[in-house]
Design a protein around this motif. Structure first.
Motif, mmCIF file in Angstrom:
data_model
loop_
_atom_site.group_PDB
_atom_site.id
_atom_site.type_symbol
_atom_site.label_atom_id
_atom_site.label_comp_id
_atom_site.label_asym_id
_atom_site.label_seq_id
_atom_site.Cartn_x
_atom_site.Cartn_y
_atom_site.Cartn_z
ATOM 1 N N PRO A 132 0.835 -1.205 0.000
ATOM 2 C CA PRO A 132 0.000 0.000 0.000
ATOM 3 C C PRO A 132 0.872 1.259 0.000
ATOM 4 O O PRO A 132 1.826 1.361 0.768
ATOM 5 N N GLY A 133 0.546 2.186 -0.884
ATOM 6 C CA GLY A 133 1.339 3.404 -1.020
ATOM 7 C C GLY A 133 2.526 3.256 -1.956
ATOM 8 O O GLY A 133 3.215 4.233 -2.243
ATOM 9 N N GLY A 134 2.764 2.033 -2.442
ATOM 10 C CA GLY A 134 3.880 1.788 -3.343
ATOM 11 C C GLY A 134 3.451 1.833 -4.790
ATOM 12 O O GLY A 134 2.310 2.152 -5.122
ATOM 13 N N TYR A 135 4.377 1.477 -5.681
ATOM 14 C CA TYR A 135 4.035 1.529 -7.104
ATOM 15 C C TYR A 135 4.873 0.547 -7.918
ATOM 16 O O TYR A 135 5.961 0.144 -7.519
ATOM 17 N N LEU A 136 4.301 0.159 -9.052
ATOM 18 C CA LEU A 136 4.950 -0.671 -10.054
ATOM 19 C C LEU A 136 5.372 0.217 -11.212
ATOM 20 O O LEU A 136 4.630 1.123 -11.607
ATOM 21 N N MET A 137 6.572 -0.034 -11.769
ATOM 22 C CA MET A 137 6.989 0.619 -13.010
ATOM 23 C C MET A 137 7.405 -0.477 -13.981
ATOM 24 O O MET A 137 8.279 -1.291 -13.670
ATOM 25 N N MET A 138 6.762 -0.495 -15.151
ATOM 26 C CA MET A 138 6.972 -1.565 -16.115
ATOM 27 C C MET A 138 7.142 -0.970 -17.510
ATOM 28 O O MET A 138 6.440 -0.027 -17.878
ATOM 29 N N VAL A 139 8.049 -1.547 -18.290
ATOM 30 C CA VAL A 139 8.271 -1.086 -19.661
ATOM 31 C C VAL A 139 7.971 -2.220 -20.623
ATOM 32 O O VAL A 139 8.263 -3.383 -20.355
ATOM 33 N N HIS A 140 7.331 -1.869 -21.739
ATOM 34 C CA HIS A 140 7.207 -2.823 -22.840
ATOM 35 C C HIS A 140 6.865 -2.074 -24.120
ATOM 36 O O HIS A 140 6.616 -0.865 -24.115
ATOM 37 N N SER A 141 6.875 -2.793 -25.235
ATOM 38 C CA SER A 141 6.583 -2.201 -26.528
ATOM 39 C C SER A 141 5.082 -2.004 -26.707
ATOM 40 O O SER A 141 4.270 -2.811 -26.218
ATOM 41 N N ALA A 142 4.712 -0.968 -27.458
ATOM 42 C CA ALA A 142 3.307 -0.768 -27.792
ATOM 43 C C ALA A 142 2.768 -1.916 -28.628
ATOM 44 O O ALA A 142 1.553 -2.143 -28.663
#
Length: 229
Positions: A157-167
């Protein structure tokens, strides 16, 4: 959250040296786009960070260098974990290699920040060998769907995910799945790049599958941030 244009995040001209054994994913534009987005994300000092599909550990090292208290770097490749161990020890950064996938990672969670540069290249055949670092099924979403589905259990809670990928692999699907998981997602960075060797070799398959338009030879990289209330 406002998306960062590609012009706002210049390409890294001097990239850090990283040990990379044969068969381990080489950090590329997607790695560095996510690294820059992480640097601008306001990560709290002392954060507990998870780096999924870590490869050489480039993102784990970025998090540790920006003040993370503890970083767990997860991969199924023993060679990748050996690279992470060496690269983190050379820099004296608090990174712990862990062999496994989402199930193994979840046992140590939840985490304040979760980073993911998973395989996302659409492939007409199952991934084998080194290709496991990029091939991800006919629509490129075999791993992406799993990450999105489990995001709420990985992120504190209060955290976050950061994810990268191609469109090419459908960022709208990622946004919808993350919302369904109870997170608040948004695109925070993008960059358009030419196809690399794998995507160029697969252009006919991608066109036939309706994943790109005819003659398309560029893809847009997308960084998604998803916050857990």
């Amino acid at each position: 959250m406002t998306a960062i244009s590609s012009a706002a995040i210049p390409l890294v001209r001097t990239r850090p040296w990283l040990l990379r054994p044969p068969g381990v994913y080489r950090p590329q534009d997607d790695t560095w786009l996510l690294a820059h987005a992480l640097s601008a994300s306001g990560m709290p000092a002392g954060a507990r960070v998870l780096d999924l599909c870590t490869g050489t550990g480039a993102l784990a090292l970025t998090a540790a260098a920006h003040g993370a208290g503890a970083v767990t770097a997860v991969d199924i490749s023993r060679r990748a974990l050996a690279a992470v161990w060496v690269n983190s020890r050379l820099r004296r950064l608090p990174v712990r290699p862990l062999r496994g996938g989402l199930a193994e990672a979840a046992r140590g969670g939840p985490f304040d920040v979760v980073l993911a540069n998973p395989p996302y290249v659409p492939s007409p055949v199952p991934a084998v060998g080194a290709a496991r670092a990029w091939d991800a099924g006919p629509d490129g979403r075999i791993v992406l769907d799993q990450v999105c589905a489990q995001a709420s259990s990985l992120v504190a809670p209060g955290g976050y995910l950061m994810m990268v990928h191609s469109a090419v692999a459908g960022p709208d699907k990622s946004l919808d799945q993350l919302r369904a998981a109870g997170l608040t997602p948004a695109v925070v960075a993008t960059r358009s790049i030419p196809f690399g060797p794998v995507m160029r070799a697969r252009a006919a398959f991608l066109e036939a599958a309706g994943l790109i338009v005819a003659e398309q030879r560029h893809e847009e990289l997308v960084v998604i941030r998803a916050d857990r209330p």
